[in-house]
Design a protein around this motif. Structure first.
Motif, PDB file in Angstrom:
ATOM      1  N   ASP A   1       0.880  -1.301   0.047  1.00 55.07           N
ATOM      2  CA  ASP A   1      -0.109  -0.038  -0.085  1.00 55.07           C
ATOM      3  C   ASP A   1       1.031   1.448   0.181  1.00 55.07           C
ATOM      4  OD1 ASP A   1       1.000  -0.410   2.496  1.00 55.07           O
ATOM      5  OD2 ASP A   1      -0.871   0.262   3.649  1.00 55.07           O
ATOM      6  N   ALA A   2       1.901   1.339  -0.781  1.00 58.13           N
ATOM      7  CA  ALA A   2       2.708   2.430  -0.951  1.00 58.13           C
ATOM      8  C   ALA A   2       2.217   3.607  -1.034  1.00 58.13           C
ATOM      9  CB  ALA A   2       3.953   2.019  -1.875  1.00 58.13           C
ATOM     10  N   GLY A   3       1.096   3.674  -1.993  1.00 59.38           N
ATOM     11  CA  GLY A   3       0.358   5.123  -2.294  1.00 59.38           C
ATOM     12  C   GLY A   3      -0.323   5.729  -0.878  1.00 59.38           C
ATOM     13  N   THR A   4      -0.405   4.941   0.057  1.00 64.98           N
ATOM     14  CA  THR A   4      -0.921   5.508   1.383  1.00 64.98           C
ATOM     15  C   THR A   4       0.056   6.180   2.345  1.00 64.98           C
ATOM     16  OG1 THR A   4      -1.082   3.358   2.483  1.00 64.98           O
ATOM     17  CG2 THR A   4      -3.041   4.160   1.224  1.00 64.98           C
ATOM     18  N   ARG A   5       1.340   5.537   1.783  1.00 66.81           N
ATOM     19  CA  ARG A   5       2.406   5.921   2.638  1.00 66.81           C
ATOM     20  C   ARG A   5       2.995   7.310   2.265  1.00 66.81           C
ATOM     21  NH1 ARG A   5       3.674   0.410   2.114  1.00 66.81           N
ATOM     22  NH2 ARG A   5       5.282   0.965   0.581  1.00 66.81           N
TER      23      ARG A   5
ATOM     24  N   GLN B   1       3.662  22.430 -10.591  1.00 72.67           N
ATOM     25  CA  GLN B   1       2.550  21.646 -10.981  1.00 72.67           C
ATOM     26  C   GLN B   1       2.998  20.209 -11.313  1.00 72.67           C
ATOM     27  OE1 GLN B   1      -0.582  22.967 -13.444  1.00 72.67           O
ATOM     28  NE2 GLN B   1      -1.203  24.415 -12.238  1.00 72.67           N
ATOM     29  N   GLY B   2       2.514  19.126 -10.754  1.00 74.32           N
ATOM     30  CA  GLY B   2       2.713  17.695 -10.988  1.00 74.32           C
ATOM     31  C   GLY B   2       2.101  16.893 -10.344  1.00 74.32           C
ATOM     32  N   ARG B   3       2.574  15.550 -10.197  1.00 70.80           N
ATOM     33  CA  ARG B   3       1.817  14.552  -9.756  1.00 70.80           C
ATOM     34  C   ARG B   3       2.995  13.445  -9.256  1.00 70.80           C
ATOM     35  NH1 ARG B   3      -0.512  10.636 -14.250  1.00 70.80           N
ATOM     36  NH2 ARG B   3       1.312  10.749 -15.782  1.00 70.80           N
ATOM     37  N   ALA B   4       2.509  12.584  -8.247  1.00 74.48           N
ATOM     38  CA  ALA B   4       3.146  11.343  -7.932  1.00 74.48           C
ATOM     39  C   ALA B   4       2.353  10.000  -8.046  1.00 74.48           C
ATOM     40  CB  ALA B   4       3.892  11.540  -6.689  1.00 74.48           C
ATOM     41  N   GLU B   5       2.907   9.068  -8.351  1.00 79.43           N
ATOM     42  CA  GLU B   5       2.141   7.828  -8.504  1.00 79.43           C
ATOM     43  C   GLU B   5       2.967   6.568  -8.286  1.00 79.43           C
ATOM     44  OE1 GLU B   5       0.226   7.032 -12.334  1.00 79.43           O
ATOM     45  OE2 GLU B   5       2.260   8.002 -13.367  1.00 79.43           O
ATOM     46  N   ILE B   6       2.410   5.498  -7.929  1.00 72.10           N
ATOM     47  CA  ILE B   6       2.943   4.112  -8.057  1.00 72.10           C
ATOM     48  C   ILE B   6       2.632   3.282  -9.037  1.00 72.10           C
ATOM     49  CG2 ILE B   6       3.497   2.057  -6.654  1.00 72.10           C
ATOM     50  CD1 ILE B   6       4.329   4.366  -5.018  1.00 72.10           C
ATOM     51  N   ARG B   7       3.595   3.139  -9.752  1.00 69.56           N
ATOM     52  CA  ARG B   7       3.462   2.376 -11.037  1.00 69.56           C
ATOM     53  C   ARG B   7       3.880   0.950 -11.114  1.00 69.56           C
ATOM     54  NH1 ARG B   7       4.704   6.120 -16.210  1.00 69.56           N
ATOM     55  NH2 ARG B   7       2.747   4.900 -16.952  1.00 69.56           N
ATOM     56  N   GLY B   8       3.036   0.010 -11.344  1.00 69.30           N
ATOM     57  CA  GLY B   8       3.482  -1.460 -11.326  1.00 69.30           C
ATOM     58  C   GLY B   8       3.048  -1.861 -10.056  1.00 69.30           C
ATOM     59  N   ALA B   9       3.414  -2.989  -9.758  1.00 68.87           N
ATOM     60  CA  ALA B   9       2.952  -3.668  -8.511  1.00 68.87           C
ATOM     61  C   ALA B   9       3.927  -4.795  -8.254  1.00 68.87           C
ATOM     62  CB  ALA B   9       1.570  -4.614  -8.754  1.00 68.87           C
ATOM     63  N   GLY B  10       4.137  -4.978  -6.833  1.00 69.07           N
ATOM     64  CA  GLY B  10       5.032  -6.088  -6.322  1.00 69.07           C
ATOM     65  C   GLY B  10       6.537  -5.503  -6.292  1.00 69.07           C
ATOM     66  N   GLN B  11       7.251  -6.605  -7.032  1.00 67.53           N
ATOM     67  CA  GLN B  11       8.552  -6.263  -7.096  1.00 67.53           C
ATOM     68  C   GLN B  11       8.924  -5.349  -8.641  1.00 67.53           C
ATOM     69  OE1 GLN B  11      10.638 -10.023  -7.977  1.00 67.53           O
ATOM     70  NE2 GLN B  11      10.932 -10.430  -5.764  1.00 67.53           N
ATOM     71  N   ASP B  12       7.935  -4.902  -9.152  1.00 67.20           N
ATOM     72  CA  ASP B  12       8.156  -4.037 -10.409  1.00 67.20           C
ATOM     73  C   ASP B  12       7.631  -2.774  -9.940  1.00 67.20           C
ATOM     74  OD1 ASP B  12       9.115  -5.984 -12.105  1.00 67.20           O
ATOM     75  OD2 ASP B  12       7.027  -6.791 -12.435  1.00 67.20           O
ATOM     76  N   ALA B  13       6.926  -2.471  -8.640  1.00 65.08           N
ATOM     77  CA  ALA B  13       6.639  -1.124  -8.248  1.00 65.08           C
ATOM     78  C   ALA B  13       7.742  -0.137  -8.335  1.00 65.08           C
ATOM     79  CB  ALA B  13       5.713  -1.346  -6.782  1.00 65.08           C
ATOM     80  N   VAL B  14       7.106   1.077  -8.722  1.00 64.46           N
ATOM     81  CA  VAL B  14       8.250   2.154  -8.704  1.00 64.46           C
ATOM     82  C   VAL B  14       7.460   3.516  -8.137  1.00 64.46           C
ATOM     83  CG1 VAL B  14       9.764   1.265 -10.175  1.00 64.46           C
ATOM     84  CG2 VAL B  14       8.141   2.933 -11.090  1.00 64.46           C
TER      85      VAL B  14
END
Length: 179
Positions: free
Chosen positions: A28-32, A46-59
């Motif tokens: 749940d990195a997006g909540t951290r 202006q910008g944005r941040a997001e978690i892309r991918g999942a598990g070991q591929d998450a960035v």
């Protein structure tokens, strides 16, 4: 028999020197992590941040337009935490990729008297995945009116920041570790 003691000592030394993962952006990195821009202070970045991918591929990816107009100049993604970093930690290791721009890691401690105070170290995010190591000794106090150094056990906030110039930001972080 002596070689077994030597081998055991070497293995223990290697374990002591191994990196400790702080965040690999899985789960749940997006909540951290929270995105913040200079608009909180009247800036226009202006910008944005997001978690892309999942598990070991998450960035974690931070993108946007940093503008110094109207006394602005930053976009960031940060995490506040309560866990204590080990006193023996020497620095941070980040696996990053970006657009050849300079980015920063900002660290905060509870004793800082202003919200804009932090300890800062920079890195360049190349267009290929790379590991950057930032020794705590390379982190500089952002202002003269604050303590000029910190202990790793005091850190309670970390941010990846695009800061200080007009540019298009695009940086991805695959993991952050303490070493």
């Amino acid at each position: 028999m002596r070689w077994m003691y030597f081998l055991a000592a070497m293995m223990m030394a290697g374990q002591a020197m191994a990196d400790t993962v702080f965040d690999d952006f899985s789960g749940d990195a997006g909540t951290r992590w929270d995105y913040v821009a200079d608009g909180v202070m009247g800036g226009v970045s202006q910008g944005r941040a997001e978690i892309r991918g999942a598990g070991q591929d998450a960035v974690l990816r931070l993108q946007g337009r940093v503008s110094t107009d109207n006394n602005g100049g930053f976009i960031q993604v940060r995490q506040r935490f309560n866990e204590t970093w080990p006193a023996t930690a020497q620095g941070l290791s980040l696996r990053v990729k970006g657009n050849e721009e300079t980015y920063y890691v900002f660290l905060k401690t509870p004793g800082l008297s202003r919200v804009w105070y932090s300890y800062r170290a920079s890195f360049t995010a190349t267009d290929q995945w790379q590991t950057v190591r930032l020794p705590f000794s390379d982190f500089a106090a952002s202002h003269n009116g604050m303590p000029q150094s910190f202990a790793p056990t005091e850190v309670n906030s970390i941010a990846v920041v695009a800061y200080g110039a007009d540019y298009e930001a695009d940086v991805s972080v695959a993991d952050i570790s303490l070493y």
